[in-house]
Design a protein around this motif. Structure first.
Motif, PDB file in Angstrom:
ATOM      1  N   SER A 239      -5.332  39.522   7.614  1.00 44.61           N
ATOM      2  CA  SER A 239      -5.928  38.440   6.834  1.00 44.61           C
ATOM      3  C   SER A 239      -7.408  38.683   6.605  1.00 44.61           C
ATOM      4  N   GLU A 240      -7.790  38.574   5.364  1.00 38.33           N
ATOM      5  CA  GLU A 240      -9.192  38.676   4.952  1.00 38.33           C
ATOM      6  C   GLU A 240      -9.557  37.479   4.074  1.00 38.33           C
ATOM      7  N   LEU A 241      -8.947  36.334   4.391  1.00 36.78           N
ATOM      8  CA  LEU A 241      -9.119  35.140   3.570  1.00 36.78           C
ATOM      9  C   LEU A 241     -10.588  34.732   3.445  1.00 36.78           C
ATOM     10  N   GLU A 242     -11.312  34.746   4.549  1.00 31.49           N
ATOM     11  CA  GLU A 242     -12.725  34.351   4.488  1.00 31.49           C
ATOM     12  C   GLU A 242     -13.509  35.255   3.546  1.00 31.49           C
ATOM     13  N   GLN A 243     -13.270  36.553   3.641  1.00 34.32           N
ATOM     14  CA  GLN A 243     -13.941  37.521   2.770  1.00 34.32           C
ATOM     15  C   GLN A 243     -13.636  37.227   1.295  1.00 34.32           C
ATOM     16  N   VAL A 244     -12.367  36.984   1.012  1.00 35.14           N
ATOM     17  CA  VAL A 244     -11.947  36.707  -0.362  1.00 35.14           C
ATOM     18  C   VAL A 244     -12.621  35.448  -0.885  1.00 35.14           C
ATOM     19  N   GLU A 245     -12.605  34.390  -0.086  1.00 32.16           N
ATOM     20  CA  GLU A 245     -13.207  33.127  -0.512  1.00 32.16           C
ATOM     21  C   GLU A 245     -14.695  33.272  -0.808  1.00 32.16           C
ATOM     22  N   LYS A 246     -15.354  34.142  -0.087  1.00 33.27           N
ATOM     23  CA  LYS A 246     -16.800  34.322  -0.274  1.00 33.27           C
ATOM     24  C   LYS A 246     -17.141  35.067  -1.554  1.00 33.27           C
ATOM     25  N   ILE A 247     -16.261  35.959  -2.006  1.00 31.93           N
ATOM     26  CA  ILE A 247     -16.644  36.797  -3.141  1.00 31.93           C
ATOM     27  C   ILE A 247     -15.814  36.637  -4.409  1.00 31.93           C
ATOM     28  N   GLU A 248     -14.687  35.948  -4.344  1.00 37.36           N
ATOM     29  CA  GLU A 248     -13.765  35.963  -5.477  1.00 37.36           C
ATOM     30  C   GLU A 248     -14.366  35.465  -6.790  1.00 37.36           C
ATOM     31  N   HIS A 249     -15.347  34.621  -6.734  1.00 34.76           N
ATOM     32  CA  HIS A 249     -15.908  34.055  -7.968  1.00 34.76           C
ATOM     33  C   HIS A 249     -16.908  34.990  -8.642  1.00 34.76           C
ATOM     34  N   TYR A 250     -17.256  36.064  -7.965  1.00 32.37           N
ATOM     35  CA  TYR A 250     -18.332  36.911  -8.463  1.00 32.37           C
ATOM     36  C   TYR A 250     -17.854  38.298  -8.889  1.00 32.37           C
ATOM     37  N   ILE A 251     -16.556  38.498  -8.928  1.00 32.76           N
ATOM     38  CA  ILE A 251     -15.993  39.783  -9.343  1.00 32.76           C
ATOM     39  C   ILE A 251     -15.349  39.595 -10.707  1.00 32.76           C
ATOM     40  N   ASN A 252     -15.695  40.478 -11.629  1.00 35.39           N
ATOM     41  CA  ASN A 252     -15.149  40.329 -12.980  1.00 35.39           C
ATOM     42  C   ASN A 252     -13.737  40.901 -13.093  1.00 35.39           C
ATOM     43  N   ARG A 253     -13.114  40.630 -14.215  1.00 35.62           N
ATOM     44  CA  ARG A 253     -11.717  41.022 -14.433  1.00 35.62           C
ATOM     45  C   ARG A 253     -11.534  42.541 -14.378  1.00 35.62           C
ATOM     46  N   ARG A 254     -12.498  43.260 -14.901  1.00 42.21           N
ATOM     47  CA  ARG A 254     -12.407  44.728 -14.873  1.00 42.21           C
ATOM     48  C   ARG A 254     -12.360  45.239 -13.435  1.00 42.21           C
ATOM     49  N   THR A 255     -13.212  44.700 -12.587  1.00 42.12           N
ATOM     50  CA  THR A 255     -13.254  45.123 -11.194  1.00 42.12           C
ATOM     51  C   THR A 255     -11.961  44.754 -10.477  1.00 42.12           C
ATOM     52  N   VAL A 256     -11.435  43.575 -10.749  1.00 40.52           N
ATOM     53  CA  VAL A 256     -10.160  43.173 -10.143  1.00 40.52           C
ATOM     54  C   VAL A 256      -9.069  44.152 -10.560  1.00 40.52           C
ATOM     55  N   GLY A 257      -9.039  44.517 -11.826  1.00 37.29           N
ATOM     56  CA  GLY A 257      -8.046  45.482 -12.306  1.00 37.29           C
ATOM     57  C   GLY A 257      -8.190  46.831 -11.621  1.00 37.29           C
ATOM     58  N   ASN A 258      -9.425  47.286 -11.453  1.00 38.80           N
ATOM     59  CA  ASN A 258      -9.658  48.555 -10.769  1.00 38.80           C
ATOM     60  C   ASN A 258      -9.250  48.487  -9.300  1.00 38.80           C
ATOM     61  N   MET A 259      -9.522  47.364  -8.664  1.00 40.22           N
ATOM     62  CA  MET A 259      -9.105  47.187  -7.268  1.00 40.22           C
ATOM     63  C   MET A 259      -7.587  47.208  -7.168  1.00 40.22           C
ATOM     64  N   GLU A 260      -6.929  46.566  -8.131  1.00 37.01           N
ATOM     65  CA  GLU A 260      -5.468  46.530  -8.131  1.00 37.01           C
ATOM     66  C   GLU A 260      -4.897  47.948  -8.278  1.00 37.01           C
ATOM     67  N   ARG A 261      -5.523  48.759  -9.121  1.00 40.52           N
ATOM     68  CA  ARG A 261      -5.062  50.139  -9.301  1.00 40.52           C
ATOM     69  C   ARG A 261      -5.284  50.984  -8.047  1.00 40.52           C
ATOM     70  N   MET A 262      -6.268  50.627  -7.241  1.00 40.42           N
ATOM     71  CA  MET A 262      -6.562  51.363  -6.008  1.00 40.42           C
ATOM     72  C   MET A 262      -5.652  50.964  -4.845  1.00 40.42           C
ATOM     73  N   LEU A 263      -4.999  49.824  -4.947  1.00 40.44           N
ATOM     74  CA  LEU A 263      -4.176  49.317  -3.840  1.00 40.44           C
ATOM     75  C   LEU A 263      -3.130  50.305  -3.325  1.00 40.44           C
ATOM     76  N   PRO A 264      -2.332  50.938  -4.181  1.00 37.30           N
ATOM     77  CA  PRO A 264      -1.342  51.882  -3.643  1.00 37.30           C
ATOM     78  C   PRO A 264      -1.981  52.992  -2.798  1.00 37.30           C
ATOM     79  N   PHE A 265      -3.121  53.493  -3.263  1.00 41.75           N
ATOM     80  CA  PHE A 265      -3.814  54.534  -2.501  1.00 41.75           C
ATOM     81  C   PHE A 265      -4.269  54.009  -1.143  1.00 41.75           C
ATOM     82  N   LEU A 266      -4.911  52.824  -1.135  1.00 40.60           N
ATOM     83  CA  LEU A 266      -5.392  52.256   0.128  1.00 40.60           C
ATOM     84  C   LEU A 266      -4.248  51.968   1.096  1.00 40.60           C
ATOM     85  N   LYS A 267      -3.145  51.487   0.562  1.00 38.93           N
ATOM     86  CA  LYS A 267      -1.998  51.155   1.413  1.00 38.93           C
ATOM     87  C   LYS A 267      -1.334  52.411   1.996  1.00 38.93           C
ATOM     88  N   SER A 268      -1.543  53.548   1.335  1.00 38.05           N
ATOM     89  CA  SER A 268      -0.930  54.793   1.820  1.00 38.05           C
ATOM     90  C   SER A 268      -1.724  55.442   2.954  1.00 38.05           C
TER      91      SER A 268
END
Length: 132
Positions: free
Chosen positions: A102-131
Motif C-alpha cells: 500500500s502506497e495510499l498516502e503517497q498517492v493522495e499527496k501527489i495525484e493532483h499534480y501529475i498530468n495525463r501524459r505522466t500517468v500514461g507513461n507510468m502505466e506503460r512502465m508498470l509491467p517492467f516494474l512488476k517484473s
C-alpha cells in the motif's frame, strides 16, 4: 500549487477532484450517494460537502437536490473514470516501485499534480516494474 491550477486552466481544483473521485467510487460500489455518507467517507462536515457539491454541480459534473441522492452527469463520469484510473495507476506504480502492498498516502499527496501524459507513461512502465 493553486497558482499552477489557474495558469494551466484546470477546471477542477484538487479538492473538487477528491469529491468527484469519491462520489464516482461510491456510485461504482453500488451505494446511493448522499451528502452525509459522502462527508463521512471524506472526513468532512456535511455542510462542507454541500458547498463543494454546489461547485461540482455548477461546473456540470453532478446533479443533486437537497436531501436527495447525488447523480453523476456524463461529464462527471468521463472525468471521474479518469480520476479513478489515475489513482489506481499511481497506487500500482508506487507499490511496484517500493515493493509494498500500500502506497495510499503517497498517492493522495501527489495525484493532483501529475498530468495525463505522466500517468500514461507510468502505466506503460508498470509491467517492467512488476517484473523486477
Amino acid at each position: 500549487m493553486k497558482g499552477y491550477e489557474r495558469v494551466n486552466g484546470e477546471e477542477l481544483t484538487s479538492s473538487m477532484e477528491d469529491y468527484l473521485e469519491m462520489v464516482c467510487r461510491m456510485e461504482a460500489e453500488g451505494y446511493p450517494v448522499r451528502v452525509s455518507l459522502l462527508a463521512a467517507n471524506l472526513h468532512v462536515r456535511p455542510s462542507s460537502a454541500s458547498k463543494m457539491l454546489d461547485n461540482l454541480k455548477a461546473a456540470g459534473y453532478i446533479d443533486f437536490r437537497k436531501y436527495g441522492t447525488i447523480m453523476v452527469t456524463d461529464k462527471g463520469h468521463m472525468e471521474g473514470r479518469y480520476l479513478l484510473h489515475r489513482h489506481q495507476v499511481l497506487h500500482e506504480f508506487f507499490c511496484a516501485l517500493n515493493h509494498t502492498d500500500s502506497e495510499l498516502e503517497q498517492v493522495e499527496k501527489i495525484e493532483h499534480y501529475i498530468n495525463r501524459r505522466t500517468v500514461g507513461n507510468m502505466e506503460r512502465m508498470l509491467p517492467f516494474l512488476k517484473s523486477l
